[in-house]
Write a protein that holds these residues in place. Structure first.
Motif, short mmCIF file in Angstrom:
data_model
loop_
_atom_site.label_atom_id
_atom_site.label_comp_id
_atom_site.label_asym_id
_atom_site.label_seq_id
_atom_site.Cartn_x
_atom_site.Cartn_y
_atom_site.Cartn_z
N PHE B 176 -1.17 5.89 0.43
CA PHE B 176 0.22 6.07 0.32
C PHE B 176 0.93 6.15 -1.06
CE2 PHE B 176 4.58 5.44 0.78
CZ PHE B 176 5.90 6.43 1.38
N HIS B 178 2.47 4.28 -4.93
CA HIS B 178 4.45 3.69 -4.33
C HIS B 178 4.79 5.06 -5.80
CE1 HIS B 178 7.15 1.19 -6.86
NE2 HIS B 178 6.77 0.21 -5.66
N TYR B 183 0.47 2.87 -7.45
CA TYR B 183 -0.59 2.13 -7.30
C TYR B 183 0.14 2.32 -5.21
CZ TYR B 183 -1.69 -1.15 -10.47
OH TYR B 183 -1.90 -2.04 -11.23
N HIS B 242 9.70 -3.15 -2.02
CA HIS B 242 10.08 -1.61 -2.16
C HIS B 242 8.89 -1.10 -0.20
CE1 HIS B 242 9.22 -1.37 -6.28
NE2 HIS B 242 8.47 -2.08 -6.19
N CYS B 243 8.47 -2.20 0.07
CA CYS B 243 7.97 -1.87 1.60
C CYS B 243 8.34 -3.10 2.76
CB CYS B 243 6.57 -0.87 1.91
SG CYS B 243 6.72 0.89 1.05
N THR B 244 8.30 -2.87 3.92
CA THR B 244 8.04 -4.25 4.85
C THR B 244 7.18 -4.54 5.04
OG1 THR B 244 8.57 -2.72 6.52
CG2 THR B 244 10.50 -4.29 5.79
N GLU B 246 6.13 -4.33 8.42
CA GLU B 246 6.31 -3.61 9.65
C GLU B 246 5.42 -1.76 9.11
OE1 GLU B 246 10.24 -4.22 11.03
OE2 GLU B 246 9.66 -5.87 11.66
N TYR B 247 6.24 -1.26 8.23
CA TYR B 247 5.96 -0.57 7.65
C TYR B 247 4.57 -0.19 7.34
CZ TYR B 247 6.73 4.38 4.84
OH TYR B 247 6.95 5.46 4.38
N HIS B 250 2.32 0.22 10.38
CA HIS B 250 2.11 1.46 10.54
C HIS B 250 1.20 2.55 9.50
CE1 HIS B 250 3.68 5.23 12.28
NE2 HIS B 250 4.26 5.45 10.94
N LEU B 251 1.66 2.27 8.46
CA LEU B 251 1.24 3.36 7.29
C LEU B 251 -0.60 3.40 7.67
CD1 LEU B 251 3.00 3.58 4.17
CD2 LEU B 251 3.43 5.08 5.59
N VAL B 254 -1.60 5.39 9.95
CA VAL B 254 -1.23 6.94 9.49
C VAL B 254 -2.17 7.24 8.49
CG1 VAL B 254 0.06 7.97 8.50
CG2 VAL B 254 0.84 6.58 10.46
N MET B 255 -2.40 6.02 7.28
CA MET B 255 -3.74 6.80 6.53
C MET B 255 -4.93 6.75 6.89
SD MET B 255 -1.66 7.74 3.77
CE MET B 255 0.11 7.97 4.09
N ARG B 257 -6.14 7.68 9.79
CA ARG B 257 -6.00 9.25 10.36
C ARG B 257 -6.77 10.20 9.93
NH1 ARG B 257 -1.43 10.05 13.99
NH2 ARG B 257 -0.80 7.91 13.28
N ARG B 258 -5.41 10.21 8.49
CA ARG B 258 -5.21 10.77 7.80
C ARG B 258 -6.74 10.86 7.16
NH1 ARG B 258 0.61 12.11 6.07
NH2 ARG B 258 0.89 12.12 8.00
#
Lengths: 789, 263
Positions: B176, B178, B183, B242-244, B246-247, B250-251, B254-255, B257-258
């Motif tokens: 994912f 930035h 990055y 930029h991101c918490t 928690e996010y 989660h990522l 997701v990343m 699995r992808r």
């Protein structure tokens, strides 16, 4: 006329020069023996300066001088004013602070200039600046406008005693309140319009040079700097700060790498540098790095809008109340508080007829960089708010988003807005219909269903918008001169910093004089050379102001040329006609070039006539013009990551008569890109301590080409009725249409999740939280409605 | 930029000698992090020892069951290398999504790994592929190399010469990006070696780490869906403007699995 005239998609003739590195930017200029300047800037958001020790800096290698506010004060250099005058309903004028060129006793934002070091090299100047020792006494700070209005917030200006210098209202709210009470539907929208940096490609730079070689009476100060015209900066620097005759100051901005409204101001660095150049009797150059440019150029947007709109049972607006906070920063920039009231106020409430309109604005001081004009300057904020309201109205009334707009569009022109401005023309519904047709709005639900079958959320948004173009100054000075070699030179008050004037003005000359674009030379950006009444370029004004000035200059040239041609062809002026670059008299003809060449020969022109074809015109406009349009944006969201891709973007613009569709589309792409940047990733972010934490491109998200959609651009041309070319501006339209079109599409995609609004920038995390919001605390805005009434 | 003395040694030994002799010498590889740091005057080394002239540190070769990448090999060269593309396509993909083209043509694998930026891409591969970091002194296992934020097991007078990547049965990398810097906000490499699976995560924490819960599940079934429902704790993850955390947590799922889907 022909392949090079008005309306032709001529490719930009300036591009080969600019793309091959032959541009002349400020940093390309050097003066023999020049010194270098470096500014020491405040690391604190708010602090008292207890003492400054300059000894080590002054003793450092190569250092010529170190200046602070004490030196400027000793020479009587005044502080910087805000030019805006406002009053509250009782007539009490807005309180205005002055900004010291270099901070005096106290700093009020990170990046404020405190001292100027002049040394032989840039490195020496920077290193010496690091040797300046300051005893700071930090003070509490506040960066957010809503926080700054709360009880107990740090006060920027103790002499004012609060952080808002005026509560401006267009009128008492009684009528709007009464109409609102009787409304069948009421919708509320609360918005944070995010702060942006202008981010021009060319970092800030300046070279100030004092030249006494020509003697006491002719000695001159020259400033090379990336301005949007320079005439006003010339006047300010000469008359206010240096107290010399205006023409003893020369400002040069030949090529400029992006203006966006942020390069027209007289920045404190310029004042300090020209003053220092005069002090040392030499030249001082300064080049900001990128982060320093983030702190030096004024910022844009940063508003909080809270609005309530009432509609009758047919979905027609009956009343609108808007409360706006505009974050001024620590000081009031030249145009600071003007943004919502006059910038946006010229068009608000945008494309719609609003019988009862109440508008309240509180400018707010915070410990941040000052805000000022940035691409659209208040109009993107106004359009964003209105379009969010119209989407909310559709939701409330059950009407479709296009129908609720259709029922409220202004349809009769000229139309006088509640703020007293007169819109000459427009066909708003036709533009919306065309945009929706191009975007295949009718079949969108099929695409939504197809995306859903792949696991994606798809949404579509529509945004109608209106702009005001022409800028504040109602005049522009242009001059056109036919040369002996068959070329024609334009001395332009308008200033191109990306707009493509060289191309479009050449097309005008082709249209009016029959000259090929390759034989047209554009001279701009030098106050010694451009007409003395020149103003510059901002507010999407050059097609109307510069264009009309060229047209009138050409008419004067032709009128004189007719007399000369008659004389040479032994005819009567009445019998001479001019078309497609040729003077005709009976069976004889002479080309424009032949006549122009003869015109400079005193023996070949009528007796008593001044030689030459050299005519200028100071165009005075009758009214501003009102570009408008409708954008449709379609997005697809990956619900797992929150990433939104723009899968389709349609922009239909009414920018009046189109001088060059390629240039106009380029302007629209640029504006859309900046608008999508604001909507998707850009954010000038301050933390609780007042530190500007996104002041690098590693942290400040700039829209990149590969993430931008292909823009399908169309025209909905309605010629402007109030200027000679029938043109309307094009430069800022995209930045008005893109944010509401994108956010409208996002909200539509997320409608099943109960999302009714999303603040910008709508980052993937925000979108993801909207989808999975129930699991986490979502940030809720406090709302300002109660506090500002 | 502060003044420094610049050296371009011809051999690894002379580079090491310079590093030992100079008071505050620093190695420069591609300079993609060091140069901006110097420009911002945030670092002031007395000497810069440039490894660019050491051709012995450049290049990619196959050595049995491993791909060996010289420390001074650029990301672009790794991405374009035919052996990497055919034997560890996930690694070629990883190299192809680092930064932007300018960064990929200057930045090197050795520089990236030695710098140990928490958001760099290569650390995910070092961990997931169980790479060996080869230095002038020794060989360091991928699991032991990254210590914490910008800190590695490297000693003061140690220079990475190559990185050895075992060739997996399958491997995939997904990141994912930035939006400003490019990055990895989160980057995950998943690699399968027979019945063993390794999952390397970068961007999410102070340094790259293995997602062992994921590995255990994937060793039972190497499919994306087995990771559904395996939550990543946000507790030790980064949270910034930029991101918490928690996010990011989660990522990571997701990343991962992808990455499996891409492997």
């Amino acid at each position: 006329m022909g392949q090079f005239g008005i309306g032709q998609p001529l490719r930009r003739k300036e591009d080969p020069r600019l793309l091959q590195g032959r541009g002349q930017y400020t940093d390309d200029v050097n003066v023999e023996g020049q010194f270098w300047g470096a500014f020491l800037r405040s690391p604190h958001a708010h602090a008292d300066i207890l003492s400054i020790d300059l000894e080590a800096a002054r003793a450092a290698p190569g250092v010529k001088a170190v200046y602070t506010s004490a030196d400027l004060d000793a020479d009587g250099v005044p502080d910087m004013p805000c030019e805006v005058e406002l009053a509250d309903l009782a007539g009490a004028p807005m309180w205005k602070p002055m900004r010291p060129i270099l901070a005096r006793d106290r700093v009020r934002f990170v990046g404020e200039c405190v001292a100027l070091v002049v040394a032989q090299t840039q490195k020496q100047a920077r290193e010496a600046a690091e040797l300046i020792e300051i005893d700071w006494s930090p003070l509490p700070s506040v960066a957010d406008a809503r926080e700054a209005l709360k009880a107990g917030a740090p006060i920027l200006w103790p002499e004012l005693g609060q952080n808002t210098p005026v509560h401006w209202q267009n009128k008492p709210s009684l009528e709007a309140d009464a109409a609102m009470a009787g409304a069948a539907w009421r919708v509320d929208v609360n918005i944070i319009n995010n702060r942006l940096v202008p981010a021009p490609m060319e970092p800030k730079a300046a070279l100030a040079s004092w030249n006494e070689q020509e003697g006491e009476s002719l000695g001159k100060l020259t400033l090379w700097a990336p301005t949007q015209g320079g005439r006003k900066i010339q006047a300010n620097l000469a008359k206010r700060y240096l107290r010399i005759a205006q023409d003893r100051m020369r400002v040069i901005s030949l090529d400029v790498g992006g203006g966006f409204g942020m390069r027209g101001q007289t920045y404190p660095e310029y004042v300090a540098l020209v003053w220092a150049a005069k002090q040392i009797g030499g030249a001082v150059k300064w080049r900001a790095d990128r982060t320093e440019t983030f702190f030096s150029d004024y910022h844009g947007r940063d508003q909080v809008n809270e609005a309530q709109m009432g509609l009758d049972e047919y979905g027609r607006i009956v009343a609108l109340k808007i409360h706006t906070l505009v974050n001024l920063g620590a000081y009031m920039a030249e145009n600071g508080p003007r943004m919502p009231i006059e910038g946006g106020g010229r068009i608000i409430p945008c494309c719609y007829h609003v019988p009862h309109f109440y508008f309240s604005v509180k400018p707010v001081f915070t410990n941040t960089v000052s805000t000022d004009t940035y691409r659209g300057a208040g109009r993107p904020e106004a359009n964003f708010l209105m379009e969010r309201l119209m989407d909310a109205a559709a939701e409330a009334t059950g009407l479709t988003r296009d129908e609720v707009r259709r029922r409220n569009f202004i349809t009769e022109f000229p139309y006088k807005t509640p703020m007293g401005y007169v819109i000459d023309s427009g066909e708003f519904a036709r533009g919306m219909d065309e945009a929706m047709r191009m975007a295949e709005w009718d079949t969108f639900e099929d695409r939504r269903a197809e995306a859903y079958s792949r696991g994606y959320l798809r949404g579509i948004g529509v945004a109608a918008f209106i702009e005001a173009a022409g800028g504040r100054a109602p005049t522009e000075d242009m001059r056109v001169r036919a040369e002996l070699d068959g070329t024609v030179t334009i001395f332009s008050g308008s200033h191109a910093h990306g707009q493509g004037h060289d191309t479009v003005f050449s097309q005008l000359l082709n249209e009016f004089l029959g000259v090929e674009p390759a034989r047209v030379r554009l001279v701009q950006g030098d106050t010694d050379v451009t007409p003395k009444g020149s103003i510059g370029t901002f507010g999407s004004r050059s097609s109307m102001m510069g264009g009309a000035g060229i047209k009138a200059s050409c008419e004067k040239l032709v009128a004189k040329g007719v007399k000369i041609a008659a004389h040479l062809m032994q005819s009567e002026p009445d019998a001479v006609t001019f078309s497609e670059g040729v003077f005709h008299a009976g069976g004889s003809e002479m080309s424009f070039t032949e006549v122009a060449t003869a015109a400079w020969d005193a023996t070949r022109i009528p007796e008593g006539m001044t030689p030459g074809l050299d005519e200028g015109h100071n165009f005075q406009r009758e009214a501003e013009n009102f570009p408008n349009g409708c954008h449709v944006c379609e997005v697809e969201i990956d619900p797992e990551t929150g990433i939104a891709e723009i899968v389709r973007y349609v922009a239909v613009d009414d920018c009046g008569a189109v001088l060059n569709p390629l240039i106009v589309h380029g302007q629209v792409y640029g504006g859309v890109t900046q608008g999508l940047g604001q909507a998707m990733i850009e954010h000038a972010l301050y933390d609780a301590e007042g530190q500007f934490v996104s002041a690098t491109y590693m942290d400040y998200g700039m829209p990149r080409a590969h993430r931008m959609p292909f823009v399908e651009a169309g025209f909905n041309t309605v010629a402007c009725r109030t200027n000679p070319l029938g043109v309307k501006g094009a430069g800022e339209a995209g930045a008005c249409g893109a944010p509401p079109a994108f956010i409208g599409a996002l909200v539509d995609a997320l409608r099943d999740y109960g999302v009714t609004h999303m603040d910008m920038p709508a980052t993937p995390e925000k979108i993801w939280r909207a989808i999975y919001g129930a699991q986490f605390d979502t940030q809720k805005s406090d709302g300002i409605y109660a506090e500002v009434t | 930029m502060h003044n420094f003395d610049y050296h371009a040694p011809k051999t690894l030994d002379s580079a090491l000698a310079l590093l030992r002799d100079k008071e505050d010498g620093k190695i420069i590889a591609g300079g993609m992090t060091l140069l901006p740091t110097l420009k911002q005057r945030l670092a002031a080394p007395s000497d810069l020892v440039d490894l660019a002239t050491l051709s012995e540190l450049k290049g990619v070769r196959r050595d049995g069951d491993e791909i060996v990448i010289g420390a001074m090999t650029t990301h672009a060269d790794v991405a374009a290398n035919a052996d990497v593309q055919s034997l560890i396509p996930g690694l070629a993909h990883l190299a192809s999504v680092i930064g932007d083209p300018a960064v990929r043509h200057r930045g090197t694998i050795g520089g990236s790994v030695a710098n140990a930026d928490p958001a760099a891409d290569y650390p995910a591969a070092v961990v997931a592929l169980n790479a060996t970091i080869v230095t002038n002194k020794r060989e360091i296992a991928g699991d032991d190399f990254f210590v914490s934020l910008f800190e590695t097991a490297l000693e003061r007078d140690e220079i990475i010469t190559s990185v050895r990547f075992p060739i997996p049965e399958r491997a995939g990398y997904e990141k994912f990006r930035h939006p400003a810097s490019g990055y990895a906000v989160v980057g995950v490499m998943v690699a399968k070696f027979g019945d063993k699976v390794r999952v390397g995560v970068t961007g999410a924490a102070g340094s790259a780490f293995r997602a062992t819960d994921f590995e255990a599940a994937l060793e039972k079934s190497f499919t994306p869906d087995v990771l559904l429902g395996i939550a990543v704790s946000p507790d030790d993850l980064l949270s910034d403007i930029h991101c918490t955390n928690e996010y990011r947590a989660h990522l990571v799922n997701v990343m991962a699995r992808r990455a499996i889907a891409a492997a």
